[in-house]
Design a protein around this motif. Structure first.
Motif, PDB file in Angstrom:
ATOM      1  N   ILE A 141       0.835  -1.200   0.000  1.00 50.72           N
ATOM      2  CA  ILE A 141       0.000   0.000   0.000  1.00 50.72           C
ATOM      3  C   ILE A 141       0.873   1.254   0.000  1.00 50.72           C
ATOM      4  CG2 ILE A 141      -0.253   0.084   2.521  1.00 50.72           C
ATOM      5  CD1 ILE A 141      -2.928   0.986  -0.179  1.00 50.72           C
ATOM      6  N   VAL A 142       2.130   1.116   0.468  1.00 49.70           N
ATOM      7  CA  VAL A 142       3.092   2.219   0.377  1.00 49.70           C
ATOM      8  C   VAL A 142       3.602   2.279  -1.062  1.00 49.70           C
ATOM      9  CG1 VAL A 142       5.264   3.169   1.241  1.00 49.70           C
ATOM     10  CG2 VAL A 142       3.780   1.876   2.787  1.00 49.70           C
ATOM     11  N   GLY A 143       3.471   3.412  -1.712  1.00 49.51           N
ATOM     12  CA  GLY A 143       3.847   3.539  -3.117  1.00 49.51           C
ATOM     13  C   GLY A 143       5.286   3.164  -3.405  1.00 49.51           C
ATOM     14  N   LEU A 144       6.190   3.477  -2.460  1.00 51.14           N
ATOM     15  CA  LEU A 144       7.614   3.179  -2.645  1.00 51.14           C
ATOM     16  C   LEU A 144       7.992   1.784  -2.156  1.00 51.14           C
ATOM     17  CD1 LEU A 144       9.310   6.588  -1.775  1.00 51.14           C
ATOM     18  CD2 LEU A 144       9.439   5.393  -3.961  1.00 51.14           C
ATOM     19  N   GLY A 145       7.009   1.001  -1.689  1.00 46.56           N
ATOM     20  CA  GLY A 145       7.273  -0.382  -1.333  1.00 46.56           C
ATOM     21  C   GLY A 145       7.982  -0.557  -0.006  1.00 46.56           C
ATOM     22  N   MET A 146       8.640  -1.720   0.125  1.00 45.07           N
ATOM     23  CA  MET A 146       9.190  -2.150   1.403  1.00 45.07           C
ATOM     24  C   MET A 146      10.657  -1.749   1.540  1.00 45.07           C
ATOM     25  SD  MET A 146       8.449  -5.877   3.129  1.00 45.07           S
ATOM     26  CE  MET A 146       6.685  -5.793   2.870  1.00 45.07           C
ATOM     27  N   LYS A 147      10.863  -0.428   1.639  1.00 46.96           N
ATOM     28  CA  LYS A 147      12.231   0.085   1.765  1.00 46.96           C
ATOM     29  C   LYS A 147      12.659   0.241   3.217  1.00 46.96           C
ATOM     30  CE  LYS A 147      12.854   2.397  -2.676  1.00 46.96           C
ATOM     31  NZ  LYS A 147      13.955   1.522  -3.086  1.00 46.96           N
ATOM     32  N   GLY A 148      11.753  -0.054   4.162  1.00 46.95           N
ATOM     33  CA  GLY A 148      12.105   0.023   5.571  1.00 46.95           C
ATOM     34  C   GLY A 148      12.080   1.439   6.106  1.00 46.95           C
ATOM     35  N   GLY A 149      12.244   1.542   7.425  1.00 46.65           N
ATOM     36  CA  GLY A 149      12.405   2.840   8.080  1.00 46.65           C
ATOM     37  C   GLY A 149      11.277   3.816   7.824  1.00 46.65           C
ATOM     38  N   ALA A 150      11.652   5.083   7.673  1.00 44.58           N
ATOM     39  CA  ALA A 150      10.681   6.177   7.573  1.00 44.58           C
ATOM     40  C   ALA A 150       9.781   6.051   6.344  1.00 44.58           C
ATOM     41  CB  ALA A 150      11.419   7.515   7.551  1.00 44.58           C
ATOM     42  N   ILE A 151      10.311   5.485   5.259  1.00 46.46           N
ATOM     43  CA  ILE A 151       9.525   5.385   4.024  1.00 46.46           C
ATOM     44  C   ILE A 151       8.242   4.601   4.249  1.00 46.46           C
ATOM     45  CG2 ILE A 151       9.540   4.308   1.711  1.00 46.46           C
ATOM     46  CD1 ILE A 151      12.479   5.224   1.496  1.00 46.46           C
ATOM     47  N   GLU A 152       8.318   3.547   5.069  1.00 49.13           N
ATOM     48  CA  GLU A 152       7.129   2.725   5.306  1.00 49.13           C
ATOM     49  C   GLU A 152       6.193   3.321   6.353  1.00 49.13           C
ATOM     50  OE1 GLU A 152       7.362  -1.629   4.999  1.00 49.13           O
ATOM     51  OE2 GLU A 152       9.544  -1.371   4.958  1.00 49.13           O
ATOM     52  N   GLN A 153       6.562   4.455   6.933  1.00 50.59           N
ATOM     53  CA  GLN A 153       5.700   5.138   7.901  1.00 50.59           C
ATOM     54  C   GLN A 153       4.917   6.283   7.265  1.00 50.59           C
ATOM     55  OE1 GLN A 153       5.722   3.502  10.857  1.00 50.59           O
ATOM     56  NE2 GLN A 153       7.256   2.273   9.767  1.00 50.59           N
ATOM     57  N   ASN A 154       5.126   6.517   5.980  1.00 48.37           N
ATOM     58  CA  ASN A 154       4.537   7.675   5.307  1.00 48.37           C
ATOM     59  C   ASN A 154       3.096   7.385   4.881  1.00 48.37           C
ATOM     60  OD1 ASN A 154       3.985   9.968   3.874  1.00 48.37           O
ATOM     61  ND2 ASN A 154       5.552   9.649   2.301  1.00 48.37           N
ATOM     62  N   VAL A 155       2.154   7.776   5.717  1.00 48.98           N
ATOM     63  CA  VAL A 155       0.739   7.534   5.429  1.00 48.98           C
ATOM     64  C   VAL A 155       0.314   8.256   4.153  1.00 48.98           C
ATOM     65  CG1 VAL A 155      -1.620   7.753   6.333  1.00 48.98           C
ATOM     66  CG2 VAL A 155       0.249   7.150   7.873  1.00 48.98           C
ATOM     67  N   ALA A 156       0.940   9.390   3.863  1.00 49.83           N
ATOM     68  CA  ALA A 156       0.600  10.151   2.658  1.00 49.83           C
ATOM     69  C   ALA A 156       0.915   9.371   1.378  1.00 49.83           C
ATOM     70  CB  ALA A 156       1.349  11.478   2.659  1.00 49.83           C
ATOM     71  N   ASP A 157       1.803   8.376   1.481  1.00 52.82           N
ATOM     72  CA  ASP A 157       2.173   7.571   0.293  1.00 52.82           C
ATOM     73  C   ASP A 157       1.340   6.298   0.197  1.00 52.82           C
ATOM     74  OD1 ASP A 157       3.688   7.191  -2.041  1.00 52.82           O
ATOM     75  OD2 ASP A 157       5.158   5.941  -1.000  1.00 52.82           O
ATOM     76  N   MET A 158       0.313   6.173   1.029  1.00 52.40           N
ATOM     77  CA  MET A 158      -0.564   4.998   1.010  1.00 52.40           C
ATOM     78  C   MET A 158      -1.837   5.368   0.252  1.00 52.40           C
ATOM     79  SD  MET A 158      -0.036   3.684   4.943  1.00 52.40           S
ATOM     80  CE  MET A 158       1.613   3.492   5.635  1.00 52.40           C
ATOM     81  N   ASP A 159      -1.856   5.066  -1.032  1.00 48.57           N
ATOM     82  CA  ASP A 159      -2.921   5.562  -1.911  1.00 48.57           C
ATOM     83  C   ASP A 159      -3.737   4.403  -2.487  1.00 48.57           C
ATOM     84  OD1 ASP A 159      -4.394   6.621  -4.143  1.00 48.57           O
ATOM     85  OD2 ASP A 159      -3.087   8.374  -4.083  1.00 48.57           O
ATOM     86  N   PRO A 160      -4.973   4.192  -2.005  1.00 46.02           N
ATOM     87  CA  PRO A 160      -5.797   3.084  -2.508  1.00 46.02           C
ATOM     88  C   PRO A 160      -6.107   3.198  -3.996  1.00 46.02           C
ATOM     89  CG  PRO A 160      -6.705   3.942  -0.461  1.00 46.02           C
ATOM     90  CD  PRO A 160      -5.617   4.885  -0.885  1.00 46.02           C
ATOM     91  N   LYS A 161      -6.369   4.399  -4.481  1.00 47.92           N
ATOM     92  CA  LYS A 161      -6.753   4.576  -5.886  1.00 47.92           C
ATOM     93  C   LYS A 161      -5.622   4.177  -6.826  1.00 47.92           C
ATOM     94  CE  LYS A 161      -8.270   7.995  -9.280  1.00 47.92           C
ATOM     95  NZ  LYS A 161      -8.550   9.432  -9.542  1.00 47.92           N
TER      96      LYS A 161
END
Length: 388
Positions: A125-145
């Motif tokens: 659901i994270v647009g940048l995938g499973m890169k770990g750390g802060a990237i996977e905490q970015n709710v703004a990058d979780m885009d269902p559409k």
């Protein structure tokens, strides 16, 4: 090719007996007793072995690459599938969220299109995938559409949506993953936990996830998540309620997500997994996990019947990811077949705490066939003697 005299276990077709399997032009031509061998180009003597559909491992991490600090996304911790699948009887894997909508095409071009293993994918659901750390905490990058758009562009590959590694006290990531799954008509796999205070696993099971959604790392006991077996060794009542509701329990062994003090009491109380999987990556393959067939052997030694172990590694995961063309030996189906040897002896199995369970049975892969082609042959079952 004719695989002769093996004990066929095929959950979809309710077969559990000695039969022959004929393969022609990459498809299952026939499963029957005593098929004549005079027309076969290759005859495999499978007497004493089990003949099963090619195994499905629906929790792996295969977006391997060379980008530093990428964790399981185009980096060093993920693994090229072909080196780890066929030797364990696996013909199909589903990468569990290594890529998101932003880099799925790179994953497809770099791994999926270049692998002999059939590689499917849960989109993170994270647009940048499973890169770990802060990237996977970015709710703004979780885009269902946008996740749905990519899933619908590649319906033959994308089989689900994945949420993992989010640490906040917030249901938004779960809700967005489920919304993407709803829009795309595919299941959600969730790696839950890490929040302080903890989010309620009961709420997750009974209110947030839909029937057909997948709870992975079922037998883990990790910080930030209530384990399914309580401190008295009892499976929590709502866990059985969740399984009856249709929440699916996936093993997802991994390097930190499988403990015998969870799995053994859970199995004794009747909480069997719906799917057996590895969570394959560099952190798990050389630890207690090792391989799909090793994880299957653990459940065999926890008194899960062989037929159930095979079903949870073939037909059931195929149903879970809505790929009912796989995981069975029906006439006309793709000829994905594993020939397995059930060894008897004294064997040790290790969990993620490096705790040991002894067992007297262990599965070993003798032969793996994908699309009718031999991909792995441990002892030359499909080969002719050198001097003939």
């Amino acid at each position: 090719m004719l695989i002769k005299g093996g004990h066929v276990i095929d959950a979809k077709n309710d077969i559990d007996k000695v039969m022959d399997v004929a393969i022609k032009e990459g498809k299952i031509a026939k499963v029957d007793s005593n098929i004549p061998k005079d027309k076969a180009e290759v005859v495999v003597n499978a007497k004493g072995f089990y003949v099963v559909p090619g195994l499905l491992d629906i929790h792996t991490h295969n977006f391997h690459g060379t980008v530093p600090f990428g964790y399981l996304n185009n980096s060093f911790s993920a693994l090229p599938p072909d080196g780890f699948t066929f030797r364990s009887g696996v013909t199909t894997v589903a990468d569990a969220g290594s890529s998101g909508w932003k880099d799925f095409r790179k994953f497809k071009e770099q791994v999926i299109d270049r692998s002999k293993t059939r590689v499917l994918a849960f989109l993170n659901i994270v647009g940048l995938g499973m890169k770990g750390g802060a990237i996977e905490q970015n709710v703004a990058d979780m885009d269902p559409k946008l996740t749905t758009m990519v899933a619908e562009q590649f319906p033959d590959i994308v089989v689900g949506v994945k949420l993992a590694h989010y640490n906040g006290f917030d249901w938004t990531p779960t809700e967005r993953a489920v919304e993407a799954g709803k829009q795309a008509g595919i299941p959600v796999m969730i790696d839950f936990g890490g929040s302080e205070p903890e989010l309620s696993i009961k709420t997750l099971f009974l209110e947030k996830l839909r029937p057909g959604d997948i709870f992975t790392h079922a037998y883990a006991n990790v910080k930030g998540r209530v384990p399914i077996v309580d401190e008295n060794g009892k499976v929590r009542d709502f866990v059985f309620e969740a399984q009856k509701r249709g929440i699916l329990f996936d093993v997802g062994h991994g390097g930190g997500s499988f403990r015998f003090d969870q799995a053994i009491p859970a199995m004794e109380q009747g909480l069997s997994p719906n799917s057996i999987s590895t969570d394959l990556h560099t952190g798990s393959m050389n630890g207690g996990m090792k391989s799909q067939i090793n994880v299957m052997s653990k459940f065999l030694n926890m008194d899960m019947p062989l037929q159930e172990v095979i079903a949870a590694s073939t037909w059931r995961p195929a149903q879970i990811i809505q790929r009912e063309d796989l995981g069975h030996l029906s006439e006309g189906a793709v000829a994905d077949v594993a020939v397995l040897n059930l060894l008897k002896g004294d064997f040790g199995f290790i969990d993620v705490q490096k705790k040991k369970m002894m067992g007297n049975q262990k599965l070993e892969c003798e032969l793996t066939i994908k699309d009718g082609i031999v991909m792995y042959d441990l002892n030359g079952l499909a080969s002719k003697p050198w001097n003939e």
